[in-house]
Design an enzyme around this catalytic site. Structure first.
Site, short mmCIF file in Angstrom:
data_model
loop_
_atom_site.label_atom_id
_atom_site.label_comp_id
_atom_site.label_asym_id
_atom_site.label_seq_id
_atom_site.Cartn_x
_atom_site.Cartn_y
_atom_site.Cartn_z
N ASP A 260 0.82 -1.10 0.01
CA ASP A 260 0.05 0.00 0.03
C ASP A 260 0.83 1.08 0.02
O ASP A 260 2.03 1.32 0.42
CB ASP A 260 -0.93 0.02 1.14
CG ASP A 260 -1.84 1.26 1.32
OD1 ASP A 260 -2.45 1.64 0.13
OD2 ASP A 260 -2.05 1.64 2.54
N THR B 206 -0.38 5.00 1.14
CA THR B 206 -0.52 5.75 2.24
C THR B 206 -0.38 5.20 3.65
O THR B 206 -1.02 4.13 3.74
CB THR B 206 -2.10 6.53 1.95
OG1 THR B 206 -2.14 6.83 0.88
CG2 THR B 206 -2.21 7.62 3.21
N GLU C 141 -8.84 14.75 7.04
CA GLU C 141 -10.12 15.52 7.47
C GLU C 141 -9.12 16.34 8.50
O GLU C 141 -9.65 17.58 8.38
CB GLU C 141 -11.05 14.45 7.68
CG GLU C 141 -12.34 15.65 7.79
CD GLU C 141 -13.38 14.89 7.73
OE1 GLU C 141 -13.66 13.89 8.56
OE2 GLU C 141 -14.22 14.99 6.56
N LYS D 91 -16.98 18.31 -1.09
CA LYS D 91 -15.67 18.20 -1.30
C LYS D 91 -15.31 16.48 -1.76
O LYS D 91 -15.91 15.83 -1.10
CB LYS D 91 -14.67 18.51 -0.25
CG LYS D 91 -14.95 17.86 1.15
CD LYS D 91 -13.83 17.92 2.34
CE LYS D 91 -14.14 17.01 3.68
NZ LYS D 91 -13.38 17.63 4.71
N ARG E 185 -1.89 15.05 -2.04
CA ARG E 185 -3.25 14.60 -2.05
C ARG E 185 -4.03 15.45 -2.08
O ARG E 185 -4.18 16.44 -1.66
CB ARG E 185 -3.32 13.66 -0.76
CG ARG E 185 -2.41 12.64 -0.59
CD ARG E 185 -2.33 12.00 0.81
NE ARG E 185 -3.80 11.41 1.34
CZ ARG E 185 -4.12 10.31 1.07
NH1 ARG E 185 -3.31 9.25 0.76
NH2 ARG E 185 -5.29 9.77 1.49
N GLY F 31 -4.97 3.69 -4.12
CA GLY F 31 -6.24 4.30 -4.57
C GLY F 31 -6.01 5.56 -5.22
O GLY F 31 -6.94 6.24 -5.83
N ASN G 137 -8.35 -1.14 4.43
CA ASN G 137 -8.64 -1.39 2.88
C ASN G 137 -7.53 -2.43 2.62
O ASN G 137 -7.27 -2.87 1.51
CB ASN G 137 -8.61 -0.13 2.21
CG ASN G 137 -7.39 0.70 2.33
OD1 ASN G 137 -6.53 0.61 3.35
ND2 ASN G 137 -7.28 1.57 1.63
N ASP G 138 -6.37 -2.60 3.30
CA ASP G 138 -5.34 -3.52 3.18
C ASP G 138 -5.53 -4.92 3.69
O ASP G 138 -4.89 -5.84 3.24
CB ASP G 138 -4.12 -2.89 3.37
CG ASP G 138 -3.78 -1.45 3.04
OD1 ASP G 138 -4.10 -1.30 1.62
OD2 ASP G 138 -3.47 -0.67 3.70
#
Length: 1115
Positions: free
Chosen positions: A380, A382, A482, A546, A576, A657, A773-774
């Site tokens: 991955d 990030t 965020e 956004k 990013r 991603g 997500n990994d």
């Protein structure tokens, strides 16, 4: 707590067979999903009355007959579980039978149990039962103790998890619907966000004839820690085994190494060889008895059995005698070695991250040697290659770009005037830095309306929680991105102060305003954006949005300005980026949309699709304001780690991603991509694929075969055959590249890429990531590594190995992985060798005893050979040996190549061990046999009896195998020396004890070699025989090792430091002579009669008096 979130119906009743948790599937499950995706019908929506129903303060409601399920025969029990969770496997009554049942499911243990039963039959066995029972009980006992300890650890962990009264944040003990809390607005912040498997909950609450939608934002899942509240009240929805974290744990595929499979096949090979040898010896016994045995009157045993029947009995007898060819202690020894190697990883201080007090952790003990065979790494980006600590660096507002993205090395070159001054803002974060002072002057002038709107959007459009600590605002964000954006808005004068369920309060350049929140359209991986609808104090309704540029630009109003300049700014750099936009909504339009939103939010079927459709209705005709750019810096040591792994011929793929430009720039930053590489993009690969397909069709036509039809209209494969060809073409082309970066990939696509490489390249793969997500990718790879970073512990909990920084990966593979592989291979080679050398002596002896299954050793020697006499030295080699130290392992990555090729343990090495064992057994048997043919002791006693022969062969064997492992040991420690010498000493000590007259008196039938050791080993002739046997056996090995290291040295031999000779004759550094090198003596002082004692001098500094010693080699 009513913000909408897309979800599905399956949360009404947690059912693992219905819920397709795509983010936690293994590669086997992924393949199954692909096959079932088109044929499975959609699960029909369940009505609320038939689903999972709970009533407040009404326990009897859950005991109604409709809420019971059949458990056994006609007995029923409630389908609602209690809150007790069973995390252990055994209890006092079930431990022994259940553990023995599990252990005897292993073929090796079951085989030796069958042998034990055969040894009870007197017509078959020539060995007493204890020769098999003692090793079997020892192996079963060690494994049982290990299983018991593991189960106790699990039990303690479950007990601690069930204790809910603790200091610090409140921790939820079940899946609870939050009703209220002591926070003024009944809000609370979840400290540990649930991972992607657990974000599925859909429900409806009936209250005073009104229906209210429930989703995950209303739930406190088991194990979540809460902040901002001292007390909360809720309704338990799922308890105990029904909680989501328990039901959605998933089935993890048991991972096994290549050596495991190879070792099992070799054990099967040994068993086949054993059967063939026993069959040959049984046939030999039949012929011997028919030709010789039946005719010799002195061999008559009083039985009238035929030669064939006697051969049949001899076959089973030799199965027992030669059973040690199948090593009973092999598997338990391998487990001990793996456990020790895992501890070395845990104890490695060079993989300890002091900043977060995070050591490396081997979460499995079965894959260590596989770390030395990795061919592909899937990473991955990030949080794995980067720090996942976001810093606001640039922004584009109204087509103009502000800010500079500079590395730390360049900060000194920037003038002081370029650094923005935030001293005017009392809320500013002291750590925040922005290198463009002009932006501050523009904001303070309040003349640019777009700029004011830009930062107002950042302060309002988010899901951040805020709390006061020591008079300071502390933001708690679900993601670092965020948090960075809200902090940036705060420093530029737009401060997020507080929020309730339906309002947000911000300070805009010193003016405090409160906005009514009408709806929050949350972010998810499919939408790639989030929106908020607010009612301004003056009554206006505005939507702020956004998101990623790919989805925002599709929804912009045609009249929106600055699209080209903003897009150009987005395409530059490794930052990013997010696009910001807004839309004014009339009251009538909002009321119409709100009605549709309410209907979709209470839908009990397909709620996710319904909400997405409603969101699409309002998120249109947006007006672009600008874009933000956040920097996520590389972790320390990433480029160096990638360079070293590449030199070890490990291919690295980055699966992210992010968009193509960002992914490519990160590739250059971490030196995965270099300027001398030729870059191919996806479009180029499509062209190459088409060319390859055309060549394939042409080849099929030439062979007279009709190519399968394809569907060129939609570009999709026509059938499974075409799909498989496309997948193989993709893997073939990608694997020809030095590095691969896959961008815009989903978690499931990450796992698919790993699965394809495993399937078509049969390669050993490793996946490394830090977030939920990994998880899919980590579980699919042969080895999964989790980084404990900023995104929680989901990746770590699903991984096989875990640490805090990507740079530790090189040490894990090039040092621990390589050492583990070398140690395990050396252990297995020698283990097979010593068992062959021990067992095949019986084979040679059978030619001289009529193939009667007579043993060549004393019974207790057979019992203790693998337990006491030869186990410890080879076990320590498997734990401690190393050809070069860790420094050289990292300096020369090419040393890693033999593991990738499987060069140190394969069938070739296995047969070398077999033939080496055959040669050793020949020497051990025939040299003492020749020495015993015509001999006479010094005292006139003939030492050529069977028992003396057994002692000499056993003594020769013990010395040979222990000295042989000494020759194979590359790294000597005191423990190794003690093990080798201790094993030989233990052998002689035990032998003299069990062959003494005292123990024979106590157990006359079990100890029959009375006085043999003392009688035989006092003969110098027999000691000479032992020395001759050992020398002839080891001399060829010494010669071969010398020739190999001299003529065909390995990479390890080449880089291993050679000690310089202590003295070189003729060297220039040699001193001339004593008289010229010696300094003036004390003759004058002695003659004068004065004291030669000197006054004590001041003690030199410690660092001046200590010389730097060579760095010790790590174990």
């Amino acid at each position: 707590m009513s913000r909408p979130r897309a979800d599905s119906l399956d949360s009404l009743g947690p059912d693992d067979e219905v819920v397709p948790y795509s983010d936690d599937e293994t590669d086997d499950e992924l393949e199954q999903d692909e096959d079932e995706e088109e044929v499975q019908p959609t699960v029909p929506a369940a009505e609320p009355e038939a689903g999972w129903q709970v009533k407040v303060n009404d326990r009897d409601f859950c005991k109604l007959p409709e809420f019971k399920k059949k458990s056994f025969l006609c007995f029923k029990k409630s389908k609602y579980s209690g809150n007790a969770i069973k995390t252990y496997k055994y209890n006092v009554l079930t431990f022994l039978p259940l553990n023995l049942y599990e252990q005897f499911k292993r073929a090796a243990n079951l085989y030796f149990l069958a042998l034990l039963i055969l040894q009870i039959i007197p017509q078959i066995s020539t060995l007493p039962w204890y020769t098999t029972l003692v090793p079997l009980v020892l192996v079963l006992g060690i494994t049982a103790v290990k299983d018991l300890i593991d189960d106790l650890v699990r039990n303690c962990a479950g007990f601690l998890l069930s204790m809910r009264v603790k200091s610090g944040p409140i921790e939820s003990g079940a899946d609870i619907l939050l009703l209220s809390s002591t926070e003024p607005n009944s809000l609370c912040y979840v400290e540990t966000e649930p991972n992607n498997r657990l974000d599925k909950f859909t429900g409806t609450m009936k209250w005073r004839r009104e229906m209210y939608p429930l989703d995950l934002d209303n739930m406190l899942l088991r194990g979540c820690k809460l902040r901002n509240t001292e007390e909360c009240r809720g309704l338990v929805i799922f308890a105990g085994a029904d909680t989501k974290i328990m039901r959605n744990g998933g089935k993890t595929r048991f991972k096994r190494t290549k050596i495991d499979f190879l070792m099992n096949y070799m054990v099967y090979t040994i068993f086949v060889v054993l059967v063939l040898v026993c069959a040959g010896l049984a046939i030999g016994h039949s012929f011997w008895y028919q030709e010789i045995g039946s005719l010799a009157w002195y061999l008559y045993d009083g039985k009238s059995d035929t030669a064939s029947y006697r051969g049949f009995l001899s076959f089973w007898g030799y199965i027992i005698v030669l059973n040690t060819m199948v090593p009973i202690s092999l598997y338990v020894s391998v487990e001990v070695i793996r456990l020790g190697q895992s501890k070395f990883i845990n104890w490695d201080l060079q993989m300890y991250y002091a900043e977060k007090d995070t050591p490396a952790k081997a979460r499995t003990t079965t894959l260590n040697e596989q770390l030395g065979q990795i061919e592909y790494i899937f990473s991955d980006k990030t949080g794995t290659l980067t720090q996942n600590i976001m810093a606001f660096k640039k922004c584009t507002i109204g087509g103009r770009t502000y800010g500079k993205s500079l590395s730390i090395n360049h900060f000194a070159q920037v003038g002081e005037g370029s650094l923005a001054d935030f001293s005017w803002n009392k809320y500013a974060d002291r750590k925040f830095q922005f290198y463009d002072g002009h932006l501050i002057s523009c904001i303070c002038s309040k003349k640019d309306a777009e700029m004011m709107e830009f930062f107002k959007l950042l302060s309002l459009c988010h899901t951040v929680m805020v709390e006061q600590k020591d008079g300071e605002l502390v933001y708690q964000a679900a993601s670092p991105d965020e948090g960075a954006l809200v902090t940036a808005a705060r420093c530029f004068g737009f401060v997020f102060l507080s929020r309730t369920q339906d309002s947000i309060t911000v300070s805009e350049m010193g003016t405090e305003n409160t906005y009514e929140m009408l709806a929050l359209l949350d972010f998810n991986s499919d939408r790639k954006r989030m929106s908020i609808i607010l009612r301004f104090p003056d009554g206006r309704i505005r939507l702020y949005c956004k998101g990623a540029d790919t989805v925002i630009y599709q929804r912009l109003n045609p009249s929106s300005k600055h699209k080209e300049t903003t897009q150009h700014a987005l395409d530059v750099g490794t930052l990013r980026t997010l696009c910001l936009c807004y839309k004014d909504i009339s009251a009538a339009d909002y009321n119409s949309w709100a009605q549709k939103h309410k209907e979709a939010s209470v839908a009990m079927s397909n709620r996710e699709q319904a909400l997405d459709s409603v969101y699409e209705l309002i998120e249109t005709n947006l007006m672009l304001i600008g874009a933000t750019a956040i920097e996520d810096k590389l972790q320390d040591g990433v480029p160096e780690t990638i360079a070293k792994l590449a030199k070890a011929d490990i291919k690295i793929w980055v699966l992210t991603g992010d968009k193509k430009e960002t992914a490519e720039n990160i590739g250059y930053s971490c030196e995965l991509l270099t300027d001398d590489m030729q870059i191919y993009y996806g479009e180029d690969n499509e062209i190459l694929c088409e060319k390859k397909k055309k060549r394939r069709r042409l080849r099929l036509r030439r062979l007279g075969k009709r190519p399968r039809p394809t569907n060129p209209q939609d570009g999709q494969p026509a059938d499974d055959w075409e799909k498989e060809l496309r997948q193989k073409d993709f893997v073939d082309m990608a694997c020809e590249c030095s590095a691969v970066i896959c961008c815009r990939v989903t978690p499931k696509q990450k796992a698919n890429v790993v699965s394809l490489v495993k399937r078509y390249k049969n390669a050993v793969t490793l996946s490394i990531g830090d977030g939920a997500n990994d998880v899919n990718m980590i579980k699919t790879a042969d080895i999964g590594v989790g980084i404990s970073g900023q995104e929680g512990m989901q990746a770590v909990m699903s991984s096989d190995y875990a640490f805090a920084q990507f740079r530790y990966l090189q040490r894990l593979l090039l040092v621990h992985g390589r050492w583990s592989y070398i140690r395990m291979c050396k252990f297995l080679r020698f283990f097979f060798y010593k068992n062959f050398a021990f067992t095949l002596v019986h084979f040679w002896y059978s030619f001289f005893n009529g193939y009667s299954a007579q043993v060549a050793y004393e019974d207790w020697f057979i019992t203790l050979y693998n337990v006491l006499y030869s186990s410890l030295p080879v076990l320590l080699v498997g734990l401690l040996d190393q050809d070069v130290n860790d420094t050289l392992s990292l300096r020369f990555p090419k040393l890693y190549l033999p593991g990738q090729k499987g060069a140190l343990f394969n069938y070739r090495n296995f047969f070398i061990s077999l033939f080496h064992g055959i040669f050793t057994s020949l020497i051990i048997f025939f040299i003492p046999y020749g020495a015993f043919l015509q001999t006479m002791g010094q005292d006139g006693e003939a030492p050529s009896d069977y028992q003396s022969f057994a002692v000499v062969t056993a003594s020769s064997l013990i010395m040979i195998v222990n000295l042989q492992i000494s020759l194979d040991t590359s790294y000597w420690t005191f423990v190794n020396c003690f093990a080798v010498l201790g094993s030989i000493a233990i052998y002689f000590g035990v032998m003299f004890d069990i062959q003494s007259a005292g123990i024979h008196v106590l157990f006359p039938s079990a100890f029959t070699f009375t006085g043999v050791a003392s009688n035989s080993l006092r003969q110098p002739y027999l000691w000479l025989t032992i020395i001759l046997t050992v020398g002839i056996s080891l001399l060829p090995v010494i010669c071969i090792q010398f020739l190999c290291k001299t003529i065909w040295p390995t990479e390890g031999d080449k880089v291993r430091p050679k000690k310089p000779p202590a003295f070189q004759r003729g060297g220039r550094s040699r001193r001339s002579a004593y008289a010229f090198s010696h300094s003036r003596g004390y003759a004058d002082l002695i003659a004068s009669g004065r004291s030669i004692r000197q006054k004590p001098r001041a003690r030199p500094e410690l660092r001046d008096s200590i010389r730097e010693a060579p760095q010790a080699e790590n174990i």
